[in-house]
Design an enzyme around this catalytic site. Structure first.
Site, PDB file in Angstrom:
ATOM      1  N   THR A  50      14.527 -13.076  -5.430  1.00 19.53           N
ATOM      2  CA  THR A  50      14.998 -13.073  -6.905  1.00 19.53           C
ATOM      3  C   THR A  50      15.466 -11.421  -6.793  1.00 19.53           C
ATOM      4  OG1 THR A  50      13.748 -14.563  -8.073  1.00 19.53           O
ATOM      5  CG2 THR A  50      14.454 -12.584  -9.352  1.00 19.53           C
ATOM      6  N   HIS A 106      12.753 -25.843  -5.949  1.00 21.82           N
ATOM      7  CA  HIS A 106      11.367 -24.902  -5.987  1.00 21.82           C
ATOM      8  C   HIS A 106      10.296 -25.690  -6.891  1.00 21.82           C
ATOM      9  CE1 HIS A 106       9.430 -21.223  -6.467  1.00 21.82           C
ATOM     10  NE2 HIS A 106      10.336 -20.450  -6.742  1.00 21.82           N
ATOM     11  N   ASN A 142       4.994 -21.642  -6.777  1.00 25.22           N
ATOM     12  CA  ASN A 142       4.762 -20.341  -7.202  1.00 25.22           C
ATOM     13  C   ASN A 142       4.657 -20.419  -8.949  1.00 25.22           C
ATOM     14  OD1 ASN A 142       5.166 -19.287  -4.978  1.00 25.22           O
ATOM     15  ND2 ASN A 142       7.141 -18.029  -5.484  1.00 25.22           N
ATOM     16  N   TYR A 148       5.830 -22.461 -11.113  1.00 26.44           N
ATOM     17  CA  TYR A 148       6.734 -22.577 -11.842  1.00 26.44           C
ATOM     18  C   TYR A 148       6.916 -24.169 -12.375  1.00 26.44           C
ATOM     19  CZ  TYR A 148       8.453 -18.084 -10.951  1.00 26.44           C
ATOM     20  OH  TYR A 148       8.661 -16.781 -10.750  1.00 26.44           O
ATOM     21  N   ASN A 188       1.677 -16.406 -11.037  1.00 24.24           N
ATOM     22  CA  ASN A 188       1.908 -16.585 -12.424  1.00 24.24           C
ATOM     23  C   ASN A 188       0.871 -17.586 -13.216  1.00 24.24           C
ATOM     24  OD1 ASN A 188       4.885 -15.519 -12.532  1.00 24.24           O
ATOM     25  ND2 ASN A 188       5.629 -17.177 -11.315  1.00 24.24           N
TER      26      ASN A 188
END
Length: 367
Positions: free
Chosen positions: A25, A178, A181, A183, A238
């Site tokens: 990112t 994805h 992580n 998400y 996260n």
């Protein structure tokens, strides 16, 4: 014997070397979350497989307006975004490179100011994450989410399918789902975050349902040979929290993915961007056992240096090695690794955001 610099057929994608640029990112998209000319140059610089990457995985790109979680990240849901990405893929292919786009929905790792009409983020749960994101005013705590309804889950699966179709229209060689992580897809996977009582909560087969449905929708749309997936079985990223039985969960997931004929599985070993070994925290995971369950290419990631990467390929531990920060600062990473040359170090103050070349396209190649 295979080595880091040898070719490999990954599903339907023929690679000239096994050095992969990890998804990174950079928060540099233009208005409308559209890729711009500087992004074209950034990816072009790293695309020549003689000196750079065998495969580029783009920065994570949201599949819908509700999938965004950070300022100025690109999307793959609008015609303008498809047009912007087409300039990137054309530039990469002109250099002889291969590129896939990472499809992203952040779930609860978002802020209402980033979402349509100030909407509330959505997730598997209504529990907020104890973390921050980056918005126009700077870093801010993420907004409290709400749990997706069943009709909204169906819509989200369709958003993934459409994004995959858009990716092929934009000229990508494939996509990476994805599912790592902390998400959205991992929010459904882990019982530390998923507190649902419907068909998407409770036992492993229910919590894995959304991920497997997304993978099925995408492979039905563009083919398994152009689809990969990223997993991070034990990352704490996260505020996701550890699953109560991560080994069983991720083995179930990989067994479920295997019949879809995916091109690759991309695994983050340990904590994303952090320590590879979490045993001092009582957290262990058998990654080789997971690899045995998947018939396609196996990509490893997290803190690999030259010696580790070469050993992983030569011993059969992995088929591909993804590099993060080294790929930012070394557009000719393959050549430097091959020559055992010194690696440049990225400017950590310029990792995110900006409108100029500084810390983005101004890293020199050897010579």
């Amino acid at each position: 014997m295979s080595n880091l610099f040898s070719p490999l057929q990954v599903g339907q994608i023929a690679l000239e070397n096994r050095v992969v640029m990890a998804p990174l990112t950079r928060n540099r998209a233009s208005a409308g979350r559209v890729p711009n000319d500087l992004m074209v140059e950034y990816y072009r610089q790293r695309a020549n497989p003689a000196t750079g990457m065998g495969l580029i995985v783009t920065e994570a790109s949201q599949i819908s307006p509700m999938g965004q979680g950070y300022l100025d990240t690109p999307g793959i849901y609008s015609p303008e975004q498809v047009t912007g990405w087409k300039k990137v893929t054309d530039a990469v292919h002109a250099e002889g490179g291969k590129i896939v786009i990472q499809l992203w929905h952040v779930g609860r790792i978002s802020h209402s100011s980033l979402l349509p009409e100030g909407a509330q983020p959505v997730s598997s749960t209504a529990k907020p994450a104890n973390t921050k994101t980056y918005i126009a005013e700077g870093f801010a705590p993420v907004s409290a989410p709400r749990a997706l309804t069943l009709p909204e889950i169906a819509t989200t699966i369709e958003d993934y399918r459409k994004a995959a179709r858009n990716a092929i229209e934009a000229g990508f060689d494939g996509v990476e789902i994805h599912a790592a992580n902390g998400y959205l897809l991992e929010q459904f996977l882990r019982d530390s975050c998923n507190d649902r009582t419907d068909e998407y909560g409770g036992p492993i087969e229910n919590r894995a349902k959304l991920l497997l449905q997304v993978a099925k929708a995408i492979t039905d749309e563009i083919g398994g040979g152009r689809t990969g997936i990223r997993l991070s079985p034990i990352t704490p990223a996260n505020d996701i929290g550890q699953d109560s039985n991560a080994q069983a969960l991720y083995e179930y997931v990989v067994k479920g993915l295997a019949p879809l004929g995916l091109a690759f599985v991309h695994v983050v070993e340990g904590a994303t961007g952090g320590p590879r070994d979490l045993s001092d925290q009582g957290i262990t995971f058998d990654f080789p056992a997971l690899k045995k369950l998947f018939p396609g290419a196996w990509m490893v990631n997290n803190g690999y240096d030259r010696a580790m990467a070469m050993d992983a390929i030569e011993t059969g531990k992995a088929d591909l090695v993804a590099f993060g920060k080294p790929a930012i600062a070394n557009p000719d990473l393959k050549l430097r690794l091959e020559k055992n040359a010194e690696l440049a170090v990225p400017d950590m103050k310029r990792l995110y955001g900006g409108s100029g070349p500084e810390g983005y396209t101004d890293y020199p190649s050897l010579g």
